[in-house]
Design a protein around this motif. Structure first.
Motif, mmCIF file in Angstrom:
data_model
loop_
_atom_site.group_PDB
_atom_site.id
_atom_site.type_symbol
_atom_site.label_atom_id
_atom_site.label_comp_id
_atom_site.label_asym_id
_atom_site.label_seq_id
_atom_site.Cartn_x
_atom_site.Cartn_y
_atom_site.Cartn_z
ATOM 1 N N THR A 21 -41.527 73.708 -4.179
ATOM 2 C CA THR A 21 -40.516 73.081 -5.024
ATOM 3 C C THR A 21 -39.303 72.679 -4.200
ATOM 4 O OG1 THR A 21 -39.642 75.254 -5.606
ATOM 5 C CG2 THR A 21 -41.209 74.274 -7.131
ATOM 6 N N GLN A 24 -40.048 69.476 -2.632
ATOM 7 C CA GLN A 24 -40.307 68.437 -3.629
ATOM 8 C C GLN A 24 -41.698 67.835 -3.468
ATOM 9 O OE1 GLN A 24 -37.001 65.760 -3.271
ATOM 10 N NE2 GLN A 24 -35.642 67.122 -4.378
ATOM 11 N N ASP A 26 -45.247 66.597 -4.444
ATOM 12 C CA ASP A 26 -45.877 65.971 -5.607
ATOM 13 C C ASP A 26 -47.242 66.625 -5.800
ATOM 14 O OD1 ASP A 26 -46.594 64.319 -7.668
ATOM 15 O OD2 ASP A 26 -47.004 62.572 -6.401
ATOM 16 N N ALA A 28 -49.768 65.755 -7.490
ATOM 17 C CA ALA A 28 -50.888 64.817 -7.425
ATOM 18 C C ALA A 28 -51.315 64.552 -5.982
ATOM 19 C CB ALA A 28 -50.506 63.512 -8.100
ATOM 20 N N LYS A 29 -50.405 64.715 -5.037
ATOM 21 C CA LYS A 29 -50.709 64.455 -3.630
ATOM 22 C C LYS A 29 -50.927 65.732 -2.823
ATOM 23 C CE LYS A 29 -48.029 60.203 -3.645
ATOM 24 N NZ LYS A 29 -46.865 59.505 -3.095
#
Length: 50
Positions: A21, A24, A26, A28-29
Protein backbone atom coordinates in the motif's frame (compact mmCIF):
# COMPACT_ATOMS: atom_id res chain seq x y z
CA UNK A 1 -2.51 -19.51 22.45
CA UNK A 2 -3.54 -19.46 18.80
CA UNK A 3 -4.38 -15.75 18.89
CA UNK A 4 -0.99 -14.91 20.44
CA UNK A 5 0.77 -16.86 17.70
CA UNK A 6 -1.01 -14.82 15.04
CA UNK A 7 -0.19 -11.58 16.87
CA UNK A 8 3.50 -12.52 16.77
CA UNK A 9 3.20 -13.44 13.08
CA UNK A 10 1.54 -10.08 12.39
CA UNK A 11 4.47 -8.24 13.97
CA UNK A 12 6.94 -10.31 11.94
CA UNK A 13 4.97 -9.62 8.76
CA UNK A 14 5.09 -5.90 9.45
CA UNK A 15 8.86 -5.90 9.83
CA UNK A 16 9.89 -8.49 7.23
CA UNK A 17 7.39 -8.31 4.38
CA UNK A 18 7.02 -5.34 2.04
CA UNK A 19 4.05 -3.00 2.34
CA UNK A 20 2.39 -2.76 -1.06
CA UNK A 21 0.00 0.00 0.00
CA UNK A 22 2.91 2.34 0.65
CA UNK A 23 4.20 1.55 -2.84
CA UNK A 24 0.72 2.12 -4.31
CA UNK A 25 0.73 -1.26 -6.02
CA UNK A 26 -2.11 -1.84 -8.47
CA UNK A 27 -3.70 -5.20 -7.61
CA UNK A 28 -4.53 -5.86 -11.26
CA UNK A 29 -0.83 -5.63 -12.16
CA UNK A 30 0.49 -7.57 -9.15
CA UNK A 31 2.51 -10.73 -9.72
CA UNK A 32 1.53 -14.10 -8.26
CA UNK A 33 4.14 -13.71 -5.51
CA UNK A 34 2.83 -10.27 -4.55
CA UNK A 35 -0.74 -11.60 -4.46
CA UNK A 36 0.40 -14.48 -2.24
CA UNK A 37 2.05 -12.04 0.18
CA UNK A 38 -1.08 -9.87 0.25
CA UNK A 39 -3.23 -12.94 0.94
CA UNK A 40 -0.90 -14.19 3.68
CA UNK A 41 -0.87 -10.78 5.40
CA UNK A 42 -4.66 -10.57 5.23
CA UNK A 43 -5.03 -14.10 6.66
CA UNK A 44 -2.68 -13.39 9.57
CA UNK A 45 -4.28 -10.02 10.29
CA UNK A 46 -7.79 -11.51 10.27
CA UNK A 47 -6.82 -14.28 12.67
CA UNK A 48 -4.92 -11.98 15.03
CA UNK A 49 -7.99 -9.75 15.42
CA UNK A 50 -10.54 -12.49 16.13
Amino acid sequence: MKKQLFKILAKLNKTLLPSFTKRQLDIAKASKTQLAIIGWRAFVTKNSLD
